[in-house]
Structure formats: structure tokens, C-alpha cells
Design a protein around this motif. Structure first.
Motif, PDB file in Angstrom:
ATOM      1  N   GLN A 123       0.825  -1.201   0.000  1.00  0.00           N
ATOM      2  CA  GLN A 123       0.000   0.000   0.000  1.00  0.00           C
ATOM      3  C   GLN A 123       0.861   1.253   0.000  1.00  0.00           C
ATOM      4  OE1 GLN A 123      -3.677   0.032   2.195  1.00  0.00           O
ATOM      5  NE2 GLN A 123      -3.346   2.116   2.917  1.00  0.00           N
ATOM      6  N   THR A 124       0.520   2.187  -0.895  1.00  0.00           N
ATOM      7  CA  THR A 124       1.090   3.527  -0.841  1.00  0.00           C
ATOM      8  C   THR A 124       0.225   4.356   0.100  1.00  0.00           C
ATOM      9  OG1 THR A 124      -0.215   4.355  -2.700  1.00  0.00           O
ATOM     10  CG2 THR A 124       1.884   3.298  -3.221  1.00  0.00           C
ATOM     11  N   ASN A 125       0.828   5.337   0.765  1.00  0.00           N
ATOM     12  CA  ASN A 125       0.123   6.056   1.823  1.00  0.00           C
ATOM     13  C   ASN A 125       0.328   7.558   1.742  1.00  0.00           C
ATOM     14  OD1 ASN A 125      -0.961   3.731   3.551  1.00  0.00           O
ATOM     15  ND2 ASN A 125       1.201   3.204   3.380  1.00  0.00           N
ATOM     16  N   GLY A 126       0.229   8.119   0.532  1.00  0.00           N
ATOM     17  CA  GLY A 126       0.406   9.559   0.380  1.00  0.00           C
ATOM     18  C   GLY A 126       1.830   9.970   0.689  1.00  0.00           C
ATOM     19  N   VAL A 186       6.974  -4.546   6.719  1.00  0.00           N
ATOM     20  CA  VAL A 186       8.085  -3.630   6.460  1.00  0.00           C
ATOM     21  C   VAL A 186       7.538  -2.336   5.875  1.00  0.00           C
ATOM     22  CG1 VAL A 186       9.723  -5.512   6.095  1.00  0.00           C
ATOM     23  CG2 VAL A 186       8.522  -4.537   4.132  1.00  0.00           C
ATOM     24  N   GLN A 187       8.369  -1.299   5.907  1.00  0.00           N
ATOM     25  CA  GLN A 187       7.988  -0.006   5.355  1.00  0.00           C
ATOM     26  C   GLN A 187       9.126   0.535   4.491  1.00  0.00           C
ATOM     27  OE1 GLN A 187       7.459   2.865   8.515  1.00  0.00           O
ATOM     28  NE2 GLN A 187       9.332   2.250   9.566  1.00  0.00           N
ATOM     29  N   PHE A 188       8.742   1.300   3.462  1.00  0.00           N
ATOM     30  CA  PHE A 188       9.712   1.922   2.565  1.00  0.00           C
ATOM     31  C   PHE A 188       9.635   3.426   2.745  1.00  0.00           C
ATOM     32  CE2 PHE A 188       8.653  -2.171   0.709  1.00  0.00           C
ATOM     33  CZ  PHE A 188       9.916  -2.730   0.619  1.00  0.00           C
ATOM     34  N   THR A 189      10.785   4.026   3.083  1.00  0.00           N
ATOM     35  CA  THR A 189      10.826   5.427   3.512  1.00  0.00           C
ATOM     36  C   THR A 189      11.653   6.333   2.611  1.00  0.00           C
ATOM     37  OG1 THR A 189      12.700   4.887   4.948  1.00  0.00           O
ATOM     38  CG2 THR A 189      10.503   4.772   5.930  1.00  0.00           C
ATOM     39  N   SER A 198       6.799  10.810  -1.441  1.00  0.00           N
ATOM     40  CA  SER A 198       6.258  11.878  -2.277  1.00  0.00           C
ATOM     41  C   SER A 198       4.736  11.819  -2.242  1.00  0.00           C
ATOM     42  CB  SER A 198       6.745  11.728  -3.719  1.00  0.00           C
ATOM     43  OG  SER A 198       6.279  10.510  -4.264  1.00  0.00           O
ATOM     44  N   ALA A 199       4.100  12.946  -2.490  1.00  0.00           N
ATOM     45  CA  ALA A 199       2.637  12.993  -2.493  1.00  0.00           C
ATOM     46  C   ALA A 199       2.103  12.104  -3.604  1.00  0.00           C
ATOM     47  CB  ALA A 199       2.163  14.430  -2.675  1.00  0.00           C
ATOM     48  N   SER A 200       1.334  11.088  -3.246  1.00  0.00           N
ATOM     49  CA  SER A 200       0.784  10.160  -4.217  1.00  0.00           C
ATOM     50  C   SER A 200      -0.541   9.627  -3.693  1.00  0.00           C
ATOM     51  CB  SER A 200       1.758   8.998  -4.472  1.00  0.00           C
ATOM     52  OG  SER A 200       2.009   8.291  -3.276  1.00  0.00           O
ATOM     53  N   PRO A 201      -1.418   9.157  -4.575  1.00  0.00           N
ATOM     54  CA  PRO A 201      -2.697   8.610  -4.108  1.00  0.00           C
ATOM     55  C   PRO A 201      -2.485   7.399  -3.203  1.00  0.00           C
ATOM     56  CG  PRO A 201      -2.703   8.958  -6.487  1.00  0.00           C
ATOM     57  CD  PRO A 201      -1.290   9.122  -6.040  1.00  0.00           C
TER      58      PRO A 201
END
Length: 253
Positions: free
Chosen positions: A47-50, A100-103, A216-219
Motif C-alpha cells: 500500500q502507498t500512503n500519500g 516492512v515499510q519503505f521510507t 512523495s505525495a501520491s494517491p
């Protein structure tokens, strides 16, 4: 021995590394094919999260049967089947859990213009981000329950952009923090890793564009993703450095 393998081991207790990590798993390897099984509407894995970190999560669900085999002396045979944690021997497949998370991003790397960096999602010291549950029989030993737990300090995802048919690589290094197999082999507190191929299912157009930055700002977008690979022990940093230096000395000769 590549310089990336040496850096991967060193990065177990350091700041986030650029990918690829190329961890060199040398034993106690579990193979898996991870997914979320939620019936008619399974939870999405990626999931992308804005402007917040992207996440990759495989939930605990005994019915998933994602963990396939255990190789105590990987890559040498024999493998041993992983059975269901509750059903035991006769019900094939253990449970794979990952968060995990991608930062950030550090691309491009050669022709790879998607390269994400991150960490485990459970940031408390010693908290496991990767866990394997199941039943395992090796000789006279039977282990049932939590078999393997890994605290991931560095995680990377890399591949080519705008190509939904491409498979991306996901790797991570960290510290083994629990599990019956880890305890039996005196591996608690030693380096561990995961590595494998991540395949997105029906991603939207423009998915992961060149030099994509997860902050980055993303849906907000959720995508199904299967993750097939392995997790196991890797050499101690000091041993890995000696191996790498030995290789360099041989080359100089």
C-alpha cells in the motif's frame, strides 16, 4: 564475495543502506511463497500512503500455508517440509508473517530506476518484523509454534519502472530475535536476512514510476503482491569481511 554482501552484514546494526543488499544466506533457510488469504476479499499486501511510508504486510493466517521447506545446511540438501502449526504433520505449509515499510529511494542503479529503502515496520528494539509459524520435524526433534523471528533493520525493493509484468527484488537484513529453530541452533542475536521476488498483481497504470519516492505525495493505492523467497542465517560481519578481504588478496596475487 561482493562488496554488497559485506555491506549487508555490516548494515545489521547501522543506518539504512542503499540497495541491492545481496545477503548471502548460508544456513537454516526457510523458503516461502507469501500472500494474504482473506476469502472473497483478501487484504492487500502493498500500500502507498500519500506522504507516509509505503508498507508491505503479510498477515498471520494459519490457513495460508505459505512456508514450504527448511534447509538446515542451505544450499546443501536435504530440505524438510514445513507443516501447519495447528494441524501438524500431514497438513502442508506454515505461516509467513512480514511487516516492512519503505521510507526513501536511492535510484537509479544501472538500468534499475526503482530502488526503495526502508526498515521493518515494528521499530521497537528487538521486535520481530518477519516471523514463521509451523511444525517442523528434523530427526528426533519436533518444533511446533514460532520457528523463526527476524528484526529487520534494512530493507530494499528494486527493479524497473512502469512495467507491471516485471518482478521486483525485495531484500532485508537484521538480527535473529526468536523462534524454536533459532534457539535450538544458538542463533539468537546473530545476523539474519530475507530475499526474494515480489510480483504485483494488476497494478494501476504508471505504477512505481522512475525514481519513485514513497514519501512523495501520491494517491493511497493498495495492490495485491506475492512474495516468493527465503529467510535464514547470514555470516557474522567479521567473518564476512575476512572472506571479502581474502578474495581481494587472491585477486591481487
Amino acid at each position: 564475495m561482493t562488496r554488497w554482501a559485506i555491506l549487508a552484514a555490516l548494515g545489521v546494526s547501522s543506518v539504512a543502506l542503499a540497495g541491492p543488499l545481496l545477503p548471502n544466506i548460508l544456513g537454516n533457510n526457510f523458503t516461502f511463497d507469501g500472500y494474504n488469504n482473506g476469502g472473497a476479499a483478501p487484504p492487500f499486501e502493498y500500500q502507498t500512503n500519500g506522504t507516509q511510508p509505503d508498507t508491505l504486510i503479510y498477515q498471520r493466517n494459519i490457513g495460508d500455508h505459505e512456508v514450504l521447506a527448511y534447509h538446515p545446511n542451505w544450499p546443501a540438501p536435504p530440505p524438510y517440509p514445513i507443516w501447519d502449526e495447528v494441524g501438524g504433520v500431514g497438513t502442508f505449509g506454515g505461516d509467513f508473517v512480514l511487516a516492512v515499510q519503505f521510507t526513501g529511494q536511492d535510484g537509479p542503479i544501472g538500468s534499475l530506476d526503482v530502488s526503495l529503502t526502508g526498515t521493518g515496520l515494528n521499530t521497537a528494539p528487538g521486535a520481530a518484523d518477519l516471523m514463521i509459524y509451523g511444525t517442523l520435524v528434523v530427526g528426533a526433534n519436533t518444533w511446533q509454534g514460532l520457528l523463526w523471528a527476524l528484526d529487520l533493520t534494512n530493507v530494499v525493493l528494486y527493479g524497473r519502472s512502469n512495467n507491471p509484468e516485471d518482478t521486483y527484488i525485495v531484500e532485508g537484513v537484521g538480527t535473529i530475535v526468536g523462534g524454536l529453530v533459532a534457539q535450538a541452533n544458538s542463533l539468537i542475536g546473530t545476523p539474519g536476512a530475507m530475499r526474494g521476488h515480489l510480483s504485483f498483481q494488476a497494478p494501476p497504470n504508471g505504477w512505481l514510476p522512475p525514481l519513485y519516492d514513497p514519501l512523495s505525495a501520491s494517491p493511497v493505492t493498495a495492490v495485491r503482491a506475492g512474495y516468493a523467497g527465503g529467510t535464514g542465517a547470514i555470516p557474522e560481519p567479521a567473518s564476512l569481511i575476512l572472506i571479502g578481504l581474502g578474495a581481494l588478496l587472491v585477486r591481487r596475487r
